[in-house]
Design a protein around this motif. Structure first.
Motif, PDB file in Angstrom:
ATOM      1  N   VAL A  29      63.834  -4.404  74.924  1.00  0.00           N
ATOM      2  CA  VAL A  29      64.217  -5.945  75.141  1.00  0.00           C
ATOM      3  C   VAL A  29      65.353  -6.427  74.309  1.00  0.00           C
ATOM      4  CG1 VAL A  29      63.050  -8.182  75.238  1.00  0.00           C
ATOM      5  CG2 VAL A  29      61.936  -6.453  75.869  1.00  0.00           C
ATOM      6  N   ASP A  61      65.985  -6.712  80.279  1.00  0.00           N
ATOM      7  CA  ASP A  61      64.983  -7.807  79.709  1.00  0.00           C
ATOM      8  C   ASP A  61      65.641  -8.501  78.567  1.00  0.00           C
ATOM      9  OD1 ASP A  61      63.069  -9.571  79.060  1.00  0.00           O
ATOM     10  OD2 ASP A  61      61.190  -8.004  79.345  1.00  0.00           O
ATOM     11  N   ARG A  63      65.696 -12.040  76.274  1.00  0.00           N
ATOM     12  CA  ARG A  63      64.961 -13.076  75.739  1.00  0.00           C
ATOM     13  C   ARG A  63      65.731 -13.721  74.546  1.00  0.00           C
ATOM     14  NH1 ARG A  63      58.683 -10.765  75.893  1.00  0.00           N
ATOM     15  NH2 ARG A  63      59.233  -9.180  77.518  1.00  0.00           N
ATOM     16  N   LEU A  81      56.197  -9.548  72.000  1.00  0.00           N
ATOM     17  CA  LEU A  81      56.650  -8.079  72.323  1.00  0.00           C
ATOM     18  C   LEU A  81      55.548  -7.195  71.733  1.00  0.00           C
ATOM     19  CD1 LEU A  81      60.442  -8.698  71.473  1.00  0.00           C
ATOM     20  CD2 LEU A  81      59.363  -8.068  73.770  1.00  0.00           C
ATOM     21  N   GLU A  84      52.916  -6.785  74.041  1.00  0.00           N
ATOM     22  CA  GLU A  84      52.978  -6.257  75.271  1.00  0.00           C
ATOM     23  C   GLU A  84      53.149  -4.671  75.030  1.00  0.00           C
ATOM     24  OE1 GLU A  84      56.434  -8.111  77.026  1.00  0.00           O
ATOM     25  OE2 GLU A  84      55.556  -9.937  76.480  1.00  0.00           O
ATOM     26  N   ARG A  86      56.312  -3.440  73.743  1.00  0.00           N
ATOM     27  CA  ARG A  86      57.542  -3.271  73.910  1.00  0.00           C
ATOM     28  C   ARG A  86      58.369  -2.750  72.844  1.00  0.00           C
ATOM     29  NH1 ARG A  86      59.514  -5.210  78.769  1.00  0.00           N
ATOM     30  NH2 ARG A  86      61.381  -3.974  78.238  1.00  0.00           N
ATOM     31  N   ALA A  88      62.392  -3.474  70.823  1.00  0.00           N
ATOM     32  CA  ALA A  88      63.200  -4.458  70.937  1.00  0.00           C
ATOM     33  C   ALA A  88      64.552  -4.304  70.215  1.00  0.00           C
ATOM     34  CB  ALA A  88      62.660  -5.796  70.580  1.00  0.00           C
TER      35      ALA A  88
END
Length: 276
Positions: A29, A61, A63, A81, A84, A86, A88
């Motif tokens: 992300v 993605d 943000r 995050l 989730e 994820r 980043a």
């Protein structure tokens, strides 16, 4: 009569379907981290910038988070995050390695040790930043004739930092902007925490015989510091960089560099930057 002997079956062996290709892991992300501002225009300006980033990289993605003052705050965005699962890359929407880049962002990641993430380099110095600064000056009224004039000068205004590395980056950016403007003198100046101030830089250029002095805005969005710097412009003042196309490309370039470094791949060669 001989009993019937059953012959062995010659049915072909079942054909097994090939194993499906592994599903690639999603790209990290992109978390664009702004400072935050009480000016209601600031968040809208950053939202437009990130919309342009999404247009350049469909499916990524992207943000927004803020160090302070505006939601979503960085800590909350990173916690989401982590929940989730994820990965980043934090791209600071800041132009030099000041306290927020070197301390606040790494501290936010250290507070979430299970989150796979890294901090990208700040936006400056880079030719794409210089492109955006020059375009904003042109929009404010700067012309090729001004680049050729011995009466013009530019103050490159930014927020400022006590970190000496920050001032060095802004001076390099100022020098590159001066080269792009045909050798026009460009002085870096600061709205806080460092010298010279914008009025001091204006006075220094005036002492050199430069009486048509523009202020270039090294800010991503409108806010107190950008307005304060523009108010000291003796001639024209450029708008903050906002959703300039070159700035959106630069955000992606910083993201890609950090993502490649995490994966152990080399960064983008300099010769490829023009295509970014």
């Amino acid at each position: 009569m001989q009993p019937f002997t059953q012959l062995p079956s010659h049915r072909p062996a079942p054909v097994l379907a090939p194993a499906p290709d592994p599903v690639p892991a999603p790209a990290p992300v992109l978390v664009a981290v702004g400072h935050g501002s009480r000016d209601p225009r600031a968040r809208a300006a950053l939202a437009r910038l990130l919309d342009r980033v999404r247009e350049l990289r469909p499916g990524l993605d992207v943000r927004l988070a803020h160090v302070e003052l505006n939601a979503p705050l960085l800590d909350a965005a990173l916690a989401a995050l982590a929940a989730e699962g994820r990965e980043a890359v934090l791209v600071p929407l800041l132009f030099a390695p000041g306290h927020h880049v070197t301390h606040d962002l790494p501290a936010a990641l250290a507070a979430l040790p299970d989150l796979r993430a890294r901090v990208a380099a700040p936006l400056g110095p880079h030719p794409l930043l210089v492109e955006a600064l020059a375009d904003r000056l042109a929009e404010a009224g700067w012309t090729p004739a001004d680049s050729a004039s011995r009466a013009t000068g530019v103050v490159l205004a930014s927020a400022g930092s006590r970190d000496p590395r920050s001032a060095a980056v802004l001076r390099r950016t100022a020098a590159a902007l001066g080269d792009r403007l045909g050798g026009t003198p460009v002085l870096a100046a600061y709205a806080s925490a460092a010298a010279p101030t914008v009025p001091e830089a204006v006075a220094a250029l005036t002492a050199r015989g430069r009486h048509r002095i523009a202020v270039a805005s090294c800010f991503t969005a409108p806010g107190l510091f950008a307005a304060r710097a523009a108010a000291h412009a003796p001639w024209i003042a450029a708008d903050p960089l906002g959703a300039h196309p070159a700035l959106a490309r630069l955000v992606l370039h910083r993201y890609d560099g950090a993502a490649r470094a995490r994966a152990g791949r080399p960064a983008t060669p300099a010769r490829e930057l023009a295509a970014i």
